[in-house]
Design a protein around this motif. Sequence first.
Motif, PDB file in Angstrom:
ATOM      1  N   LYS A  45     -44.519   7.590-104.443  1.00 39.08           N
ATOM      2  CA  LYS A  45     -44.570   9.012-104.821  1.00 39.08           C
ATOM      3  C   LYS A  45     -43.520   9.833-104.070  1.00 39.08           C
ATOM      4  CE  LYS A  45     -47.829   8.862-107.871  1.00 39.08           C
ATOM      5  NZ  LYS A  45     -47.551   9.192-109.286  1.00 39.08           N
ATOM      6  N   ASP A  46     -42.386   9.205-103.791  1.00 44.18           N
ATOM      7  CA  ASP A  46     -41.303   9.838-103.044  1.00 44.18           C
ATOM      8  C   ASP A  46     -40.014   9.715-103.853  1.00 44.18           C
ATOM      9  OD1 ASP A  46     -39.386  10.745-101.307  1.00 44.18           O
ATOM     10  OD2 ASP A  46     -39.891   9.385 -99.668  1.00 44.18           O
ATOM     11  N   PRO A  47     -39.419  10.850-104.299  1.00 40.45           N
ATOM     12  CA  PRO A  47     -38.183  10.758-105.091  1.00 40.45           C
ATOM     13  C   PRO A  47     -37.034  10.079-104.357  1.00 40.45           C
ATOM     14  CG  PRO A  47     -38.592  13.027-104.420  1.00 40.45           C
ATOM     15  CD  PRO A  47     -39.838  12.245-104.105  1.00 40.45           C
ATOM     16  N   LEU A  48     -37.051  10.144-103.031  1.00 39.08           N
ATOM     17  CA  LEU A  48     -35.987   9.493-102.262  1.00 39.08           C
ATOM     18  C   LEU A  48     -36.017   7.978-102.451  1.00 39.08           C
ATOM     19  CD1 LEU A  48     -33.641   9.817-100.316  1.00 39.08           C
ATOM     20  CD2 LEU A  48     -35.274   9.663 -98.419  1.00 39.08           C
ATOM     21  N   SER A  49     -37.208   7.414-102.699  1.00 45.26           N
ATOM     22  CA  SER A  49     -37.311   5.963-102.901  1.00 45.26           C
ATOM     23  C   SER A  49     -36.542   5.532-104.141  1.00 45.26           C
ATOM     24  CB  SER A  49     -38.776   5.539-103.019  1.00 45.26           C
ATOM     25  OG  SER A  49     -39.384   6.082-104.177  1.00 45.26           O
ATOM     26  N   LEU A  50     -36.448   6.450-105.138  1.00 45.11           N
ATOM     27  CA  LEU A  50     -35.656   6.145-106.333  1.00 45.11           C
ATOM     28  C   LEU A  50     -34.171   6.121-105.983  1.00 45.11           C
ATOM     29  CD1 LEU A  50     -37.559   8.412-108.882  1.00 45.11           C
ATOM     30  CD2 LEU A  50     -37.807   5.951-108.555  1.00 45.11           C
ATOM     31  N   GLY A  51     -33.774   7.032-105.093  1.00 42.95           N
ATOM     32  CA  GLY A  51     -32.394   7.017-104.630  1.00 42.95           C
ATOM     33  C   GLY A  51     -32.064   5.778-103.841  1.00 42.95           C
ATOM     34  N   VAL A  52     -33.038   5.275-103.085  1.00 46.15           N
ATOM     35  CA  VAL A  52     -32.812   4.066-102.289  1.00 46.15           C
ATOM     36  C   VAL A  52     -32.557   2.863-103.201  1.00 46.15           C
ATOM     37  CG1 VAL A  52     -33.860   2.454-100.641  1.00 46.15           C
ATOM     38  CG2 VAL A  52     -34.123   4.909-100.315  1.00 46.15           C
ATOM     39  N   ILE A  53     -33.211   2.829-104.375  1.00 43.83           N
ATOM     40  CA  ILE A  53     -32.939   1.751-105.329  1.00 43.83           C
ATOM     41  C   ILE A  53     -31.450   1.721-105.663  1.00 43.83           C
ATOM     42  CG2 ILE A  53     -33.340   0.888-107.671  1.00 43.83           C
ATOM     43  CD1 ILE A  53     -36.123   2.068-107.560  1.00 43.83           C
ATOM     44  N   GLY A  54     -30.906   2.915-105.965  1.00 45.39           N
ATOM     45  CA  GLY A  54     -29.479   2.992-106.260  1.00 45.39           C
ATOM     46  C   GLY A  54     -28.626   2.591-105.072  1.00 45.39           C
ATOM     47  N   LEU A  55     -29.027   3.013-103.892  1.00 49.41           N
ATOM     48  CA  LEU A  55     -28.259   2.688-102.684  1.00 49.41           C
ATOM     49  C   LEU A  55     -28.254   1.184-102.425  1.00 49.41           C
ATOM     50  CD1 LEU A  55     -26.692   4.019-100.368  1.00 49.41           C
ATOM     51  CD2 LEU A  55     -28.818   4.000 -99.051  1.00 49.41           C
ATOM     52  N   MET A  56     -29.402   0.538-102.624  1.00 55.72           N
ATOM     53  CA  MET A  56     -29.499  -0.907-102.406  1.00 55.72           C
ATOM     54  C   MET A  56     -28.596  -1.684-103.364  1.00 55.72           C
ATOM     55  SD  MET A  56     -31.425  -1.735 -99.859  1.00 55.72           S
ATOM     56  CE  MET A  56     -30.581  -0.352 -99.088  1.00 55.72           C
ATOM     57  N   GLU A  57     -28.352  -1.114-104.553  1.00 59.74           N
ATOM     58  CA  GLU A  57     -27.476  -1.798-105.505  1.00 59.74           C
ATOM     59  C   GLU A  57     -26.008  -1.495-105.256  1.00 59.74           C
ATOM     60  OE1 GLU A  57     -27.199  -2.838-110.272  1.00 59.74           O
ATOM     61  OE2 GLU A  57     -28.648  -1.377-109.547  1.00 59.74           O
ATOM     62  N   ILE A  58     -25.717  -0.269-104.846  1.00 63.97           N
ATOM     63  CA  ILE A  58     -24.318   0.122-104.722  1.00 63.97           C
ATOM     64  C   ILE A  58     -23.641  -0.514-103.504  1.00 63.97           C
ATOM     65  CG2 ILE A  58     -24.759   2.211-103.386  1.00 63.97           C
ATOM     66  CD1 ILE A  58     -22.402   3.499-104.665  1.00 63.97           C
ATOM     67  N   ILE A  59     -24.373  -0.728-102.422  1.00 68.86           N
ATOM     68  CA  ILE A  59     -23.748  -1.254-101.200  1.00 68.86           C
ATOM     69  C   ILE A  59     -23.056  -2.597-101.467  1.00 68.86           C
ATOM     70  CG2 ILE A  59     -24.198  -2.156 -98.887  1.00 68.86           C
ATOM     71  CD1 ILE A  59     -26.317   0.035 -98.565  1.00 68.86           C
ATOM     72  N   PRO A  60     -23.759  -3.611-101.997  1.00 70.05           N
ATOM     73  CA  PRO A  60     -23.062  -4.873-102.266  1.00 70.05           C
ATOM     74  C   PRO A  60     -22.099  -4.777-103.442  1.00 70.05           C
ATOM     75  CG  PRO A  60     -25.309  -4.993-103.068  1.00 70.05           C
ATOM     76  CD  PRO A  60     -25.203  -3.717-102.288  1.00 70.05           C
ATOM     77  N   ALA A  61     -22.459  -3.981-104.475  1.00 73.35           N
ATOM     78  CA  ALA A  61     -21.589  -3.877-105.653  1.00 73.35           C
ATOM     79  C   ALA A  61     -20.238  -3.279-105.276  1.00 73.35           C
ATOM     80  CB  ALA A  61     -22.266  -3.032-106.737  1.00 73.35           C
ATOM     81  N   PHE A  62     -20.252  -2.255-104.436  1.00 73.33           N
ATOM     82  CA  PHE A  62     -19.016  -1.581-104.047  1.00 73.33           C
ATOM     83  C   PHE A  62     -18.193  -2.431-103.082  1.00 73.33           C
ATOM     84  CE2 PHE A  62     -16.421   1.355-101.592  1.00 73.33           C
ATOM     85  CZ  PHE A  62     -15.893   2.165-102.589  1.00 73.33           C
ATOM     86  N   THR A  63     -18.838  -2.983-102.078  1.00 72.51           N
ATOM     87  CA  THR A  63     -18.101  -3.730-101.062  1.00 72.51           C
ATOM     88  C   THR A  63     -17.523  -5.035-101.599  1.00 72.51           C
ATOM     89  OG1 THR A  63     -20.179  -4.713-100.289  1.00 72.51           O
ATOM     90  CG2 THR A  63     -19.411  -2.750 -99.158  1.00 72.51           C
ATOM     91  N   MET A  64     -18.160  -5.607-102.617  1.00 74.15           N
ATOM     92  CA  MET A  64     -17.698  -6.879-103.166  1.00 74.15           C
ATOM     93  C   MET A  64     -16.778  -6.716-104.372  1.00 74.15           C
ATOM     94  SD  MET A  64     -18.623  -9.590-101.554  1.00 74.15           S
ATOM     95  CE  MET A  64     -18.290 -10.768-102.870  1.00 74.15           C
ATOM     96  N   ALA A  65     -16.631  -5.495-104.872  1.00 73.40           N
ATOM     97  CA  ALA A  65     -15.973  -5.281-106.167  1.00 73.40           C
ATOM     98  C   ALA A  65     -14.566  -5.869-106.233  1.00 73.40           C
ATOM     99  CB  ALA A  65     -15.950  -3.789-106.495  1.00 73.40           C
ATOM    100  N   LEU A  66     -13.703  -5.514-105.302  1.00 75.88           N
ATOM    101  CA  LEU A  66     -12.318  -5.988-105.365  1.00 75.88           C
ATOM    102  C   LEU A  66     -12.237  -7.508-105.240  1.00 75.88           C
ATOM    103  CD1 LEU A  66     -10.335  -3.311-103.325  1.00 75.88           C
ATOM    104  CD2 LEU A  66     -10.314  -3.698-105.801  1.00 75.88           C
ATOM    105  N   PHE A  67     -13.002  -8.067-104.327  1.00 76.71           N
ATOM    106  CA  PHE A  67     -13.002  -9.518-104.161  1.00 76.71           C
ATOM    107  C   PHE A  67     -13.507 -10.198-105.430  1.00 76.71           C
ATOM    108  CE2 PHE A  67     -15.142 -13.477-102.810  1.00 76.71           C
ATOM    109  CZ  PHE A  67     -14.040 -14.150-102.303  1.00 76.71           C
TER     110      PHE A  67
END
Length: 421
Positions: A45-67
């Motif tokens: 029941k915390d809107p920030l938890s929805l943001g954390v879902i996005g954060l958990m996906e973006i960290i590896p997606a962004f850092t690994m993208a060029l490689f």
Amino acid sequence: MATKDPYAALRFKEFNIFLLLRFVLVFGWTMQFIVIEWQVYSLTKDPLSLGVIGLMEIIPAFTMALFAGHIVDQNEKRNLLAKCISAFSLISLGLFLLTWPKVVDGWSTKTILYSIYALVFFGGFLRSFFGPTIFSLVALLVPKKVYPNAATWNSSTWQMAAVLGPAFGGFAISWIGVHWSLCIIFGLIVLSLIILLQIKQKPILNPKIGEPVVESLKEGVRFVFKTKAILGALTLDMVAVLFGGAIALLPVFAQDILKVGSEGFGVLRAAPAIGAFLTMLVTAYIPISKNAGMKLLGAIFGFGVCIIVFGLSSIFWVSVVALFFSGVTDGVSMVIRQTILQIKTPDNMRGRVSSVNSMFVGSSNELGAFESGLTARLMGTVTAVVFGGTMTLITVISTALVSPSFRKLDLTKDLEEHAAS
């Protein structure tokens, strides 16, 4: 004539197989995302938890993208995609098990939540490979003269799946619950792998096999930054998506503001995809390459307006209409951007250019989800959405003022050259 034929790309058998694969995979992927959003918000029941879902996906997606782009350009595309889908099926299976009482009985809410975040994180790692691989594979299924038409049908199929996946996911939560909804998703991912195997392996068009990773990555980044049409389109879309990420807050609107439950959530989630899908069908018949720069600026400005209307609305169907037209404008933006990428990118650099695209645009979806969750916590949900839409409008106006060359962008000549080749 091929560029004037709205069904030009559909006349190639393997491209049709690819579209079926694309539909099934995206249907399962988008359905899984909203089911997990619903489950996480129900747990916290915390809107920030929805943001954390996005954060958990973006960290590896962004850092690994060029490689990932380098790996894609160095390897055969079909088999690489098969490996990605196989790994993704394990994530779906894991999420299914995490919602099974027989498995998680006795687990704390925090343990279940962190386990979901861990699987989402692994999914972000895979995502860095999905985009470049699919983008590169499309170019090997049709000749260059029908790239724009293939981009339209590819994007339309993606949007159709993104319409039906979330809508079905919302109803499935109501009908059979989160657990069995995730079971269906696992089956869809396995089906997409079976479909993929109907496509033959493709040649590797990169003449620099074995090129040092650092040099390869530098070449890809340099190409994007020196090609103003690509750089402008990616930057504009990135900022718009970053600040216009109201979609991440839909569970909050559905449960606490509009009070429409899981079925209403499915309708809200599907509305923008319906608008984008219908727009893309129209663009198959009415090309939008002429004055592409101004059309892209206008489309993203309209997107920002729709997000503001959605944020201010307290009436369900007004919200649905606002999201529908946000999809219409986003559909125009997506077709123009994909056409720019396809016709401006050399075959041997598609993986790396697509990876840069995923860093600019794809990752901004998840970063935008985190931004929306954080601003919702700080400002309130409605204020956060209106703020995001306003920032989108400011971005478009600023780009139009400082970049006259982008305002004058026209793709007609490029398309004529491809048709003649």
